[in-house]
Design an enzyme around this catalytic site. Sequence first.
Site, PDB file in Angstrom:
ATOM      1  N   TYR A 159     -44.685 -38.061 -30.112  1.00 44.40           N
ATOM      2  CA  TYR A 159     -44.562 -36.846 -29.298  1.00 44.40           C
ATOM      3  C   TYR A 159     -44.640 -37.195 -27.800  1.00 44.40           C
ATOM      4  CZ  TYR A 159     -44.533 -31.783 -28.796  1.00 44.40           C
ATOM      5  OH  TYR A 159     -44.182 -30.484 -28.502  1.00 44.40           O
ATOM      6  N   LYS A 166     -47.068 -30.650 -22.768  1.00 49.35           N
ATOM      7  CA  LYS A 166     -47.699 -29.509 -23.455  1.00 49.35           C
ATOM      8  C   LYS A 166     -49.147 -29.333 -22.967  1.00 49.35           C
ATOM      9  CE  LYS A 166     -44.396 -27.974 -26.207  1.00 49.35           C
ATOM     10  NZ  LYS A 166     -43.606 -26.818 -25.733  1.00 49.35           N
TER      11      LYS A 166
END
Length: 258
Positions: A159, A166
């Site tokens: 990720y 995020k």
Amino acid sequence: MTLSLKGKTYVVMGVANKRSIAWGIARSLHQSGARLIFTYAGERFEKGVRDLAGTLEGGEDSLVLPCDVTNDEDIEKCFATIKEEVGTIHGLAHCIAFANKEELAGDYMNTTRDGFLLAHNISSYSLTAVAKVAKDLMTEGGSIVSMTYLGGERVMQNYNVMGVAKASLEASVKYLASDLGKHGIRVNAISAGPIRTLSAKGVGDFNSILKEIEERAPLRRNTTQEEVGDTAVFLFSDYSRGITGENLHVDSGYHVLG
Ligand code: NAD
């Protein structure tokens, strides 16, 4: 299971196709009786979004507007048109993210400066840019919902830069909640479990992430678009009126595991 949002208008940002989380949110909002406005990233998405909007009863009349969130002028123009055509809005779903595919695999430390800035610009700063402009249309108070993932809280393989973006997005949700609370506007995030979408395809080894959830998450199944959509409706509704600055996990409980 329907909660009424009749008489309310919401802007849904980030529909790319029928698998988009934004489309799940749009469908749930529609079921609740809300009026919808759609924004899309660029010309190549316009037809798809118009066609999808047209599949909802009365949706062929929905306002569908371009809004590239990397461009302040685009954002201003988009919300000026909404103000002109609709006036007041009651909320906004921000379902937008992007990172270079080659930076969603391997070691995080190989992220380039340009890739880092791009991911943060589109996936994090855009919420702040949009909230600032949308605020003026939320004259009766409002609710802003953004989309995040567990990779913003802890290291999730592949990720990488999106996880760092995020984390920044989740911090923005808190600061924006603090700024906008006095205007009766709430700001929350939904941290969704992995869902097979266009963006998810960019994350390395996505299938094994889905498999892991099915095997280990408390609910032993993957998250659906509908589950996220219905949670968004809750966050848009008065049932959540005491909640702001929150990161609500809709992930079959996976986040409670170590
Ligand atoms: P998606 O690809 O369907 O949606 C991403 C959207 O971002 C697209 O509509 C795309 O056009 C838009 N976008 C990209 N650059 C843009 C720009 N410059 N201006 C305006 N729009 C732009 O994928 P999705 O999975 O539905 O993603 C929606 C949100 O949900 C993202 O924030 C994503 O990180 C988040 N999320 C996804 C998952 C998942 O597993 N799919 C899990 C948790 C959170």
